[in-house]
Design a protein around this motif. Structure first.
Motif, short mmCIF file in Angstrom:
data_model
loop_
_atom_site.label_atom_id
_atom_site.label_comp_id
_atom_site.label_asym_id
_atom_site.label_seq_id
_atom_site.Cartn_x
_atom_site.Cartn_y
_atom_site.Cartn_z
N PRO A 15 0.45 -1.45 -0.20
CA PRO A 15 -0.32 -0.28 -0.30
C PRO A 15 0.64 1.13 0.25
N ILE A 16 2.28 1.12 0.70
CA ILE A 16 2.78 2.52 0.29
C ILE A 16 3.60 2.53 -0.82
N GLY A 17 3.55 1.55 -1.59
CA GLY A 17 4.30 1.43 -2.89
C GLY A 17 3.89 2.36 -3.55
N ILE A 102 -2.61 11.05 3.46
CA ILE A 102 -4.03 10.26 3.94
C ILE A 102 -3.60 10.60 5.57
N LEU A 103 -2.18 10.11 5.83
CA LEU A 103 -2.13 9.92 7.63
C LEU A 103 -2.33 10.78 8.71
N GLU A 263 0.71 -1.50 10.68
CA GLU A 263 0.24 -1.97 10.79
C GLU A 263 -1.36 -0.85 9.89
N PRO A 264 -0.58 0.11 10.86
CA PRO A 264 -1.85 1.26 11.71
C PRO A 264 -1.26 1.85 10.19
N ILE A 265 0.06 2.39 9.32
CA ILE A 265 0.22 2.92 8.89
C ILE A 265 -0.23 2.21 7.13
N SER A 266 -0.08 1.18 7.84
CA SER A 266 -1.13 0.59 6.16
C SER A 266 -2.08 0.49 6.00
N ALA A 267 -2.97 0.81 7.13
CA ALA A 267 -3.82 0.46 6.95
C ALA A 267 -4.77 1.44 6.85
#
Length: 275
Positions: A15-17, A102-103, A263-267
């Motif tokens: 998801p970050i990529g 987004i974050l 985990e929370p970052i990707s979510a």
């Protein structure tokens, strides 16, 4: 490292990529350089680590899954409009802006800086042999700002895995456009509706499907045969195995820490992007 860990890290890193492709800020920053459209932005941003002298045919070979002629419609033309150095800077600037949007407050959470450092340790530890795009990215300067470092590390790992995925596809005899068809059918989607091939002329896509049908990968009903499903499973298993080496640089405790921080970052990205 267990293969299940490699798949778990893919689920967290991917998801970050994907930020350059789903966060508008990346395209906006690249288009501001004078590029003509979002596909100019795509090829300028992703091919920039190779510089301006690498011809379209080589980029096509590395990217692997574009239909014939698609890369050449943009390269080298984009380098008449912007330099690779400007494209790299704009891509990073746009991705960081998109990630921060987004974050939200999480962007400045200590977990981001900690995850960036651990992920970068993994991302810069693997051998570059046989990994052309990963090797080109490894040659770039590493950003210092934590959000930028996190994105850079995720991009390194995404392209490391992508280079390995190409190896897995080649080993299975699956061509670039065929790879999209194989994936689309594996998730129950007609190939003609899949985002990376729907724009192809029907006769061109039909020829690809006919070739896969002749090899027993696609059945009379248009779905994957058991052989086709098995081929897809082998591709994914080998891709996972080839994606393991970066994470061998982390201790089990560091890997657990990284997973917990990501985990929370990707979510946050998963809830925003159409994955």
């Amino acid at each position: 490292m267990k293969m299940t860990d490699a798949r778990r890290m893919y689920d967290l890193v991917e998801p970050i990529g994907l930020v350059p492709y789903f966060a508008d800020e990346s395209d906006e920053a690249l288009l501001a350089l004078g590029l003509r459209n979002v596909w100019d932005a795509y090829f300028a941003g992703r091919a920039a680590p190779f510089g301006r002298s690498v011809p379209a045919e080589v980029v096509h070979a590395v990217f692997y899954n574009f239909a014939p002629g698609e890369v050449a419609r943009h390269l080298p033309k984009v380098w008449e409009l912007a330099t690779p150095e400007a494209a790299l800077a704009a891509r990073e600037r746009g991705c960081v802006a998109g990630m921060r949007r987004i974050l939200g407050e999480l962007a400045d959470d200590p977990r981001v800086a900690r995850a960036a450092d651990l992920l970068l340790t993994a991302a810069t530890s693997a051998p570059v042999g046989g990994r052309p795009l990963y090797a080109a990215l490894r040659a770039l300067p590493v950003p210092q700002e934590p959000v930028a470092r996190l994105w850079h590390a995720a991009t390194l790992l995404r392209e490391h895995r992508g280079d390995g995925h190409t190896v897995a596809l080649l080993a299975e005899g699956v061509g670039g456009t065929e790879a999209h068809v194989l994936h689309a059918l594996s998730v129950g989607m007609p190939a003609k509706d899949f985002g990376r091939v729907w724009h192809l002329p029907a006769v061109q896509l039909d020829a690809v499907i006919d070739g896969m049908r002749a090899r027993g990968l696609i059945g009379p009903d248009g779905g994957l045969t058991e052989a086709g499903k098995a081929a897809k499973d082998r591709v994914e298993a080998l891709t996972d195995r080839l994606a393991e080496p970066p994470y061998d640089a982390l201790t089990p405790a560091e890997l657990d820490r990284l997973i917990a921080d990501l985990e929370p970052i990707s979510a946050a990205f998963r809830s925003t992007f159409p994955m």
